[in-house]
Design a protein around this motif. Structure first.
Motif, PDB file in Angstrom:
ATOM      1  N   TYR A   1       0.831  -1.207   0.000  1.00  0.00           N
ATOM      2  CA  TYR A   1       0.000   0.000   0.000  1.00  0.00           C
ATOM      3  C   TYR A   1       0.868   1.261   0.000  1.00  0.00           C
ATOM      4  O   TYR A   1       0.591   2.215  -0.712  1.00  0.00           O
ATOM      5  N   ALA A   2       1.930   1.271   0.809  1.00  0.00           N
ATOM      6  CA  ALA A   2       2.819   2.440   0.866  1.00  0.00           C
ATOM      7  C   ALA A   2       3.450   2.701  -0.498  1.00  0.00           C
ATOM      8  O   ALA A   2       3.521   3.849  -0.950  1.00  0.00           O
ATOM      9  N   GLU A   3       3.906   1.650  -1.143  1.00  0.00           N
ATOM     10  CA  GLU A   3       4.521   1.809  -2.467  1.00  0.00           C
ATOM     11  C   GLU A   3       3.500   2.281  -3.501  1.00  0.00           C
ATOM     12  O   GLU A   3       3.818   3.100  -4.366  1.00  0.00           O
ATOM     13  N   LEU A   4       2.281   1.792  -3.404  1.00  0.00           N
ATOM     14  CA  LEU A   4       1.226   2.228  -4.311  1.00  0.00           C
ATOM     15  C   LEU A   4       0.931   3.721  -4.109  1.00  0.00           C
ATOM     16  O   LEU A   4       0.847   4.482  -5.076  1.00  0.00           O
ATOM     17  N   LEU A   5       0.809   4.148  -2.860  1.00  0.00           N
ATOM     18  CA  LEU A   5       0.581   5.570  -2.574  1.00  0.00           C
ATOM     19  C   LEU A   5       1.731   6.422  -3.086  1.00  0.00           C
ATOM     20  O   LEU A   5       1.520   7.470  -3.697  1.00  0.00           O
ATOM     21  N   SER A   6       2.947   5.960  -2.861  1.00  0.00           N
ATOM     22  CA  SER A   6       4.133   6.682  -3.324  1.00  0.00           C
ATOM     23  C   SER A   6       4.113   6.848  -4.842  1.00  0.00           C
ATOM     24  O   SER A   6       4.400   7.934  -5.365  1.00  0.00           O
ATOM     25  N   GLU A   7       3.758   5.777  -5.527  1.00  0.00           N
ATOM     26  CA  GLU A   7       3.699   5.821  -6.986  1.00  0.00           C
ATOM     27  C   GLU A   7       2.612   6.788  -7.467  1.00  0.00           C
ATOM     28  O   GLU A   7       2.847   7.624  -8.336  1.00  0.00           O
ATOM     29  N   LYS A   8       1.435   6.689  -6.870  1.00  0.00           N
ATOM     30  CA  LYS A   8       0.306   7.529  -7.301  1.00  0.00           C
ATOM     31  C   LYS A   8       0.523   9.000  -6.971  1.00  0.00           C
ATOM     32  O   LYS A   8       0.004   9.876  -7.666  1.00  0.00           O
ATOM     33  N   LEU A   9       1.277   9.269  -5.908  1.00  0.00           N
ATOM     34  CA  LEU A   9       1.501  10.653  -5.478  1.00  0.00           C
ATOM     35  C   LEU A   9       2.852  11.208  -5.916  1.00  0.00           C
ATOM     36  O   LEU A   9       3.178  12.348  -5.621  1.00  0.00           O
ATOM     37  N   SER A  10       3.659  10.383  -6.562  1.00  0.00           N
ATOM     38  CA  SER A  10       5.017  10.768  -6.972  1.00  0.00           C
ATOM     39  C   SER A  10       5.806  11.337  -5.793  1.00  0.00           C
ATOM     40  O   SER A  10       6.374  12.424  -5.858  1.00  0.00           O
TER      41      SER A  10
ATOM     42  N   GLY B   1     -17.292 -19.631  13.840  1.00  0.00           N
ATOM     43  CA  GLY B   1     -15.945 -19.991  14.256  1.00  0.00           C
ATOM     44  C   GLY B   1     -15.303 -20.944  13.261  1.00  0.00           C
ATOM     45  O   GLY B   1     -14.130 -20.813  12.927  1.00  0.00           O
ATOM     46  N   ALA B   2     -16.088 -21.890  12.757  1.00  0.00           N
ATOM     47  CA  ALA B   2     -15.581 -22.837  11.750  1.00  0.00           C
ATOM     48  C   ALA B   2     -15.211 -22.095  10.469  1.00  0.00           C
ATOM     49  O   ALA B   2     -14.192 -22.390   9.848  1.00  0.00           O
ATOM     50  N   GLU B   3     -16.022 -21.100  10.096  1.00  0.00           N
ATOM     51  CA  GLU B   3     -15.715 -20.281   8.920  1.00  0.00           C
ATOM     52  C   GLU B   3     -14.412 -19.514   9.129  1.00  0.00           C
ATOM     53  O   GLU B   3     -13.591 -19.417   8.216  1.00  0.00           O
ATOM     54  N   ALA B   4     -14.235 -18.959  10.321  1.00  0.00           N
ATOM     55  CA  ALA B   4     -13.018 -18.195  10.623  1.00  0.00           C
ATOM     56  C   ALA B   4     -11.788 -19.088  10.554  1.00  0.00           C
ATOM     57  O   ALA B   4     -10.755 -18.696  10.016  1.00  0.00           O
ATOM     58  N   ILE B   5     -11.893 -20.293  11.087  1.00  0.00           N
ATOM     59  CA  ILE B   5     -10.767 -21.230  11.052  1.00  0.00           C
ATOM     60  C   ILE B   5     -10.372 -21.527   9.606  1.00  0.00           C
ATOM     61  O   ILE B   5      -9.194 -21.469   9.251  1.00  0.00           O
ATOM     62  N   GLU B   6     -11.359 -21.800   8.774  1.00  0.00           N
ATOM     63  CA  GLU B   6     -11.080 -22.091   7.366  1.00  0.00           C
ATOM     64  C   GLU B   6     -10.410 -20.898   6.690  1.00  0.00           C
ATOM     65  O   GLU B   6      -9.450 -21.053   5.938  1.00  0.00           O
ATOM     66  N   LEU B   7     -10.897 -19.710   6.984  1.00  0.00           N
ATOM     67  CA  LEU B   7     -10.323 -18.495   6.414  1.00  0.00           C
ATOM     68  C   LEU B   7      -8.858 -18.324   6.831  1.00  0.00           C
ATOM     69  O   LEU B   7      -8.002 -18.042   5.999  1.00  0.00           O
ATOM     70  N   PHE B   8      -8.575 -18.520   8.109  1.00  0.00           N
ATOM     71  CA  PHE B   8      -7.206 -18.385   8.592  1.00  0.00           C
ATOM     72  C   PHE B   8      -6.294 -19.477   8.037  1.00  0.00           C
ATOM     73  O   PHE B   8      -5.147 -19.219   7.697  1.00  0.00           O
ATOM     74  N   GLU B   9      -6.790 -20.696   7.953  1.00  0.00           N
ATOM     75  CA  GLU B   9      -5.962 -21.789   7.452  1.00  0.00           C
ATOM     76  C   GLU B   9      -5.636 -21.626   5.973  1.00  0.00           C
ATOM     77  O   GLU B   9      -4.520 -21.889   5.539  1.00  0.00           O
ATOM     78  N   LYS B  10      -6.603 -21.182   5.185  1.00  0.00           N
ATOM     79  CA  LYS B  10      -6.393 -21.001   3.750  1.00  0.00           C
ATOM     80  C   LYS B  10      -5.710 -19.672   3.431  1.00  0.00           C
ATOM     81  O   LYS B  10      -5.076 -19.531   2.399  1.00  0.00           O
ATOM     82  N   GLY B  11      -5.893 -18.690   4.307  1.00  0.00           N
ATOM     83  CA  GLY B  11      -5.386 -17.354   4.037  1.00  0.00           C
ATOM     84  C   GLY B  11      -6.371 -16.580   3.171  1.00  0.00           C
ATOM     85  O   GLY B  11      -7.331 -17.146   2.658  1.00  0.00           O
ATOM     86  N   PHE B  12      -6.144 -15.296   3.044  1.00  0.00           N
ATOM     87  CA  PHE B  12      -7.018 -14.470   2.221  1.00  0.00           C
ATOM     88  C   PHE B  12      -6.294 -13.191   1.846  1.00  0.00           C
ATOM     89  O   PHE B  12      -5.302 -12.807   2.461  1.00  0.00           O
ATOM     90  N   SER B  13      -6.812 -12.530   0.825  1.00  0.00           N
ATOM     91  CA  SER B  13      -6.253 -11.254   0.399  1.00  0.00           C
ATOM     92  C   SER B  13      -7.362 -10.228   0.289  1.00  0.00           C
ATOM     93  O   SER B  13      -8.322 -10.423  -0.445  1.00  0.00           O
ATOM     94  N   GLY B  14      -7.201  -9.138   1.020  1.00  0.00           N
ATOM     95  CA  GLY B  14      -8.141  -8.029   0.939  1.00  0.00           C
ATOM     96  C   GLY B  14      -7.529  -6.844   0.210  1.00  0.00           C
ATOM     97  O   GLY B  14      -8.187  -5.835  -0.020  1.00  0.00           O
ATOM     98  N   TYR B  15      -6.241  -6.958  -0.133  1.00  0.00           N
ATOM     99  CA  TYR B  15      -5.522  -5.860  -0.791  1.00  0.00           C
ATOM    100  C   TYR B  15      -6.221  -5.475  -2.088  1.00  0.00           C
ATOM    101  O   TYR B  15      -6.602  -6.333  -2.879  1.00  0.00           O
ATOM    102  N   SER B  16      -6.383  -4.164  -2.279  1.00  0.00           N
ATOM    103  CA  SER B  16      -6.905  -3.689  -3.566  1.00  0.00           C
ATOM    104  C   SER B  16      -6.444  -2.259  -3.792  1.00  0.00           C
ATOM    105  O   SER B  16      -6.345  -1.469  -2.843  1.00  0.00           O
ATOM    106  N   GLU B  17      -6.150  -1.954  -5.019  1.00  0.00           N
ATOM    107  CA  GLU B  17      -5.744  -0.592  -5.363  1.00  0.00           C
ATOM    108  C   GLU B  17      -6.871   0.391  -5.104  1.00  0.00           C
ATOM    109  O   GLU B  17      -6.626   1.540  -4.749  1.00  0.00           O
ATOM    110  N   GLU B  18      -8.109  -0.047  -5.260  1.00  0.00           N
ATOM    111  CA  GLU B  18      -9.256   0.826  -5.026  1.00  0.00           C
ATOM    112  C   GLU B  18      -9.341   1.271  -3.569  1.00  0.00           C
ATOM    113  O   GLU B  18      -9.903   2.326  -3.262  1.00  0.00           O
ATOM    114  N   ALA B  19      -8.788   0.495  -2.652  1.00  0.00           N
ATOM    115  CA  ALA B  19      -8.866   0.808  -1.225  1.00  0.00           C
ATOM    116  C   ALA B  19      -8.175   2.126  -0.870  1.00  0.00           C
ATOM    117  O   ALA B  19      -8.508   2.746   0.130  1.00  0.00           O
TER     118      ALA B  19
END
Length: 159
Positions: free
Chosen positions: A15-24, A130-148
């Motif tokens: 995110y920091a690198e993206l901001l740096s790039e967008k803001l020069s 709780g079972a859903e949370a465990i599955e999410l943590f075990e598999k991992g996830f990505s919320g990163y987005s340039e739109e954020a």
């Protein structure tokens, strides 16, 4: 202006690198930020247990904090006020969705998540979420987005 970041698994850095790039503008890890003392900066840090990692150190050693970006696993609308209060953020604040990959964690953080996983697993048999949370943590996830980063970009460009 400089974008200063503290990252654990790389998402805050992205995110920091993206901001740096967008803001020069420049970007720097907090550990290397001494050369920017006295300058205006935006801080991007990852969240652990409600604490924006590196923010207090950045405040202590750097100059004028222009805005704070917190990268976390929880949805922004569920954590924004708590994060601002716990971290004494009076500056403009932006919550950014993070990533999670158990394999990227090391040391204390891996141990803490291991304990959390055990706790979740002990409660999961009585709690479907709780079972859903465990599955999410075990598999991992990505919320990163340039739109954020659109909110912080709009704020900084309007300054």
């Amino acid at each position: 202006m400089t974008i200063i970041y503290e990252s654990n698994t790389g998402t805050a850095k992205r995110y920091a690198e993206l901001l740096s790039e967008k803001l020069s503008c420049r970007v720097s890890a907090l550990k290397d930020a001494e050369k920017f003392i006295g300058e205006e900066y935006v801080f991007v840090g990852w969240v652990m247990a409600g604490t924006i990692q590196g923010l207090s150190q950045a405040r202590e050693k750097l100059g004028s904090l222009k805005a704070v970006c917190a990268v976390g696993m929880m949805p922004a609308d569920k954590q924004e006020e708590q994060l601002k209060e716990k971290n004494a953020v009076s500056e403009p604040f932006f919550a950014l969705p993070g990533d999670f990959d158990l394999k990227k964690l090391t040391g204390m953080y891996k141990m803490m998540m291991g304990m959390m996983m055990k706790m979740l697993k002990s409660k999961a048999k009585d709690d479907p979420k709780g079972a859903e949370a465990i599955e999410l943590f075990e598999k991992g996830f990505s919320g990163y987005s340039e739109e954020a980063v659109e909110g912080i970009l709009a704020f900084l460009k309007a300054e």
